[in-house]
Enzyme design. Sequence first.
Site, PDB file in Angstrom:
ATOM      1  N   SER A 249      35.821  40.719  46.057  1.00 19.55           N
ATOM      2  CA  SER A 249      37.474  40.449  46.153  1.00 19.55           C
ATOM      3  C   SER A 249      37.836  39.830  47.508  1.00 19.55           C
ATOM      4  O   SER A 249      37.215  39.115  48.016  1.00 19.55           O
ATOM      5  CB  SER A 249      38.150  41.802  45.698  1.00 19.55           C
ATOM      6  OG  SER A 249      39.622  41.673  45.542  1.00 19.55           O
TER       7      SER A 249
ATOM      8  N   ASP B 292      37.156  48.352  42.539  1.00 21.62           N
ATOM      9  CA  ASP B 292      36.387  47.902  41.461  1.00 21.62           C
ATOM     10  C   ASP B 292      34.691  47.549  41.974  1.00 21.62           C
ATOM     11  O   ASP B 292      34.592  47.414  42.931  1.00 21.62           O
ATOM     12  CB  ASP B 292      36.844  46.350  41.053  1.00 21.62           C
ATOM     13  CG  ASP B 292      36.424  45.624  39.841  1.00 21.62           C
ATOM     14  OD1 ASP B 292      36.007  46.586  38.992  1.00 21.62           O
ATOM     15  OD2 ASP B 292      36.610  44.735  39.730  1.00 21.62           O
TER      16      ASP B 292
ATOM     17  N   HIS C 129      37.625  38.611  42.120  1.00 25.35           N
ATOM     18  CA  HIS C 129      39.095  38.521  41.709  1.00 25.35           C
ATOM     19  C   HIS C 129      39.638  37.358  42.221  1.00 25.35           C
ATOM     20  O   HIS C 129      39.671  36.568  43.308  1.00 25.35           O
ATOM     21  CB  HIS C 129      39.799  39.761  42.354  1.00 25.35           C
ATOM     22  CG  HIS C 129      38.941  41.025  42.115  1.00 25.35           C
ATOM     23  ND1 HIS C 129      39.183  42.254  42.829  1.00 25.35           N
ATOM     24  CD2 HIS C 129      38.046  41.384  41.024  1.00 25.35           C
ATOM     25  CE1 HIS C 129      38.501  43.118  42.215  1.00 25.35           C
ATOM     26  NE2 HIS C 129      37.967  42.670  41.062  1.00 25.35           N
TER      27      HIS C 129
END
Lengths: 269, 199
Positions: free
Chosen positions: B18, B138, B45
């Site tokens: 991310s 995540d 992401h």
Amino acid sequence: MITNDELDLLLADLLDHYGYDFTHYSRASLTRRVNRLWHISKFLSFAALRHRLRSDADYAGQFVEGITVNVTEMFRDPLFYQVLRRDVLPTLAAKPFIRIWHAGCSTGEEVYSMAILLSEVNLAHKSLLYATDLNSEVLSKARKGIFPMAPLKQYAENYRLSGGTQDFSTYYTAHYGYAKFRSELGEKVVFSTHNLVSDGSFNEFDLILCRNVLIYFDKLLQEQVLSLFDQSLAPLSYLALGSKETLKFSSLQPRYRQLNNEKIWRKIG
Amino acid sequence: MAQDRLTHAHPVVLIGGSSGSIEVLLELLPALQPPLRSTVIIVVHRGNTADSTLTDLLAHRTQIPLREVDEKDPIEAGVIYLAPADYHLLIEADHIFSLDDSEKVNYTRPAIDVTFESAAAVYGPRLTGVLLSGANGDGTNGLLAIRKAGGRALVQKPETARIDTMPQQAIKQHAFDQLVDVDEIIAYINTLGVKTTST
């Protein structure tokens, strides 16, 4: 976690007992969603889940709603709506009557987006929208035209980026965390159950929208559904798919022309 | 380019990241030596608009073919794949990708956990998950699933990550076999498959 064999049993049950055929759905996604439902409903074993599903029709309805993905938004992919507004709808304007089919419409956000679009290009009076889904629960939500307020800000932004000319808030009234869309937007919409796997063509359309439904099917079923759309499309009409879906591998492709790089194809042959 | 059908021998590397992970990829990709003997799948992401800027940016950094995944693409060895914006990326047992626009997981779509978990079920011991810099939780569940299926979990050393929340979360949950810096990830991927797929 469900095994492959167990999933086969569940899918056979859904078909035998309730007539829902998920056998040609993409397996990885289906497995994930069944696991999620199993977890949420806290079944202690696969046998318990299976028993409930076979013996409780109401639960089976909820289960079907749970394994089918009902994520949708208004004016999703604003550029797509810009092309509809600018390039597609004007070519339909000369027709005495315009028929549009939203296949797999879920809770109806796209249908209301289209109704807004039609009213802004002054075609609403001669248009009829058919909004179908295999699931009657989501259709009853769609029919009401009431959506949660939380994502409305995003929808208003999508609407603006799609070329919307009005103040988006004129289309709804807000009550207790929900937005109720103006009733005239729903007046030209026929909501009805239709299962893309098992039901046939029921009319001839000038535009079919089926966005982010085919991704859940395997290639065989994708081709079958595309052929159903082909039978339901008038000459020079349009087919609109989701942003990662394509006619590239389909036998339909030679008879359809893609609009620039948009996921919209026109039937030319 | 040694592009061919993915067989049961080919290793698969999943990279999830991310915030702060694009920098890592921009350093990692040029250092990967063609031909790639594994398949590399990247889930980062990203914004929810379907533009190809990130794909182009990454593709220009490597001699290895790099593609954004399309619906039902077959998974080939020797290729780097990138998860598209606004869809979860899943892997089918017959080595094809499928996409899913279901609810966000960990507030994000694509979610690293979704791809890692689905790949763990298909590839088991020949799968490596690599978790990079990022600001949320995540990836941890995905790495746990990979380890449980017999695969290997690598986590970027927190002190080398621009945002260390994601690596720290994985460490806290014991979701790793090894902590690695970027050079170690490069060396790992470059030697992967050399010994195991000599046929």
